[in-house]
Design a protein around this motif. Structure first.
Motif, short mmCIF file in Angstrom:
data_model
loop_
_atom_site.label_atom_id
_atom_site.label_comp_id
_atom_site.label_asym_id
_atom_site.label_seq_id
_atom_site.Cartn_x
_atom_site.Cartn_y
_atom_site.Cartn_z
N LYS A 51 0.53 -1.21 0.00
CA LYS A 51 -0.09 0.36 0.11
C LYS A 51 1.37 1.15 0.20
O LYS A 51 0.37 2.28 -0.40
CB LYS A 51 -0.24 -0.26 0.95
N MET A 52 2.11 1.35 0.42
CA MET A 52 3.25 2.57 0.80
C MET A 52 3.67 2.81 -0.51
O MET A 52 3.45 3.79 -0.84
CB MET A 52 4.18 1.95 2.07
N THR A 53 4.38 1.64 -0.93
CA THR A 53 4.92 1.33 -2.41
C THR A 53 3.80 2.17 -3.57
O THR A 53 4.04 3.07 -4.52
CB THR A 53 5.54 0.02 -2.33
N GLN A 54 2.76 1.16 -3.27
CA GLN A 54 1.29 1.87 -4.62
C GLN A 54 1.11 3.40 -4.38
O GLN A 54 1.60 4.25 -5.74
CB GLN A 54 0.01 1.24 -4.07
N ASP A 55 0.98 3.63 -3.04
CA ASP A 55 0.77 5.33 -3.10
C ASP A 55 1.31 6.08 -3.06
O ASP A 55 1.32 7.58 -3.96
CB ASP A 55 -0.02 5.08 -1.76
N ALA A 56 3.22 5.84 -3.01
CA ALA A 56 3.84 6.89 -2.98
C ALA A 56 3.90 7.27 -4.29
O ALA A 56 4.70 8.10 -4.47
CB ALA A 56 5.30 6.48 -2.04
N TYR A 57 4.03 6.45 -5.08
CA TYR A 57 4.43 6.03 -6.94
C TYR A 57 3.90 6.39 -7.82
O TYR A 57 3.96 6.39 -9.40
CB TYR A 57 5.69 4.96 -7.12
N ARG A 58 2.79 6.27 -7.34
CA ARG A 58 0.76 6.77 -7.67
C ARG A 58 1.38 8.16 -8.80
O ARG A 58 1.66 9.12 -8.25
CB ARG A 58 0.33 6.53 -7.07
N GLY A 59 1.30 7.91 -10.02
CA GLY A 59 1.67 9.13 -10.56
C GLY A 59 3.08 9.63 -11.10
O GLY A 59 3.04 10.49 -11.71
N SER A 60 3.65 8.73 -11.06
CA SER A 60 5.36 9.66 -10.90
C SER A 60 5.67 8.57 -12.55
O SER A 60 4.60 7.95 -13.21
CB SER A 60 6.07 8.23 -10.39
N GLU A 61 6.24 9.04 -12.95
CA GLU A 61 6.91 9.33 -14.04
C GLU A 61 7.52 7.56 -14.54
O GLU A 61 7.98 6.99 -15.85
CB GLU A 61 8.25 9.94 -15.04
N LEU A 62 7.10 6.97 -13.58
CA LEU A 62 7.97 5.46 -13.78
C LEU A 62 6.30 4.61 -13.68
O LEU A 62 7.12 3.37 -14.50
CB LEU A 62 8.03 4.46 -12.15
#
Length: 129
Positions: free
Chosen positions: A63-74
């Motif tokens: 959940k933390m990873t999904q939220d932290a990188y949501r919408g990133s260029e990755l």
């Protein structure tokens, strides 16, 4: 028999993971945010892992990873590989469920095949629920 995951679903996951990882498959555990089930443990391994702690960590970290990188260029989060002295742990999740698979050494192509196959199964079950 588990109410969490029907026998047919367990066998499908085992077959899928065995196809992707071969004899390198060590264990397979299905989980959702409320419960877990160790679906497979290779015969030469002892059932000594504290799966409850593993599940708590993997769910929270997903959940933390999904939220932290949501919408990133990755791009969208796909899966996590953890490297340990005696093997690998691969966490594959969809919105409300996932699996973690432990293996001996396998290639990146094997990890990707594992992720693709397991995600298709989890997506199918997520739609059915």
């Amino acid at each position: 028999m588990s109410n969490l995951l029907p026998e047919e679903a367990q066998q499908k996951l085992i077959s899928t993971c065995r196809t992707a990882a071969g004899d390198s498959l060590r264990s397979l555990t299905y989980f959702n945010r409320f419960d877990y089930l160790q679906v497979y443990l290779r015969g030469d391994l002892e059932q000594e892992a504290d799966l409850n702690s593993f599940i708590g960590n993997e769910w929270h970290d997903f959940k933390m990873t999904q939220d932290a990188y949501r919408g990133s260029e990755l791009g969208d989060y796909q899966y996590t590989i953890r490297v340990f002295e005696n093997g690998y742990l691969v966490r594959i999740t969809v919105e409300d469920m996932g699996v973690f698979v432990t293996t001996d050494g396998i290639t990146m192509q094997d990890f990707e095949a594992l992720r693709t196959a397991v995600t298709a199964i989890l997506d199918e079950w997520a739609v059915a629920e």
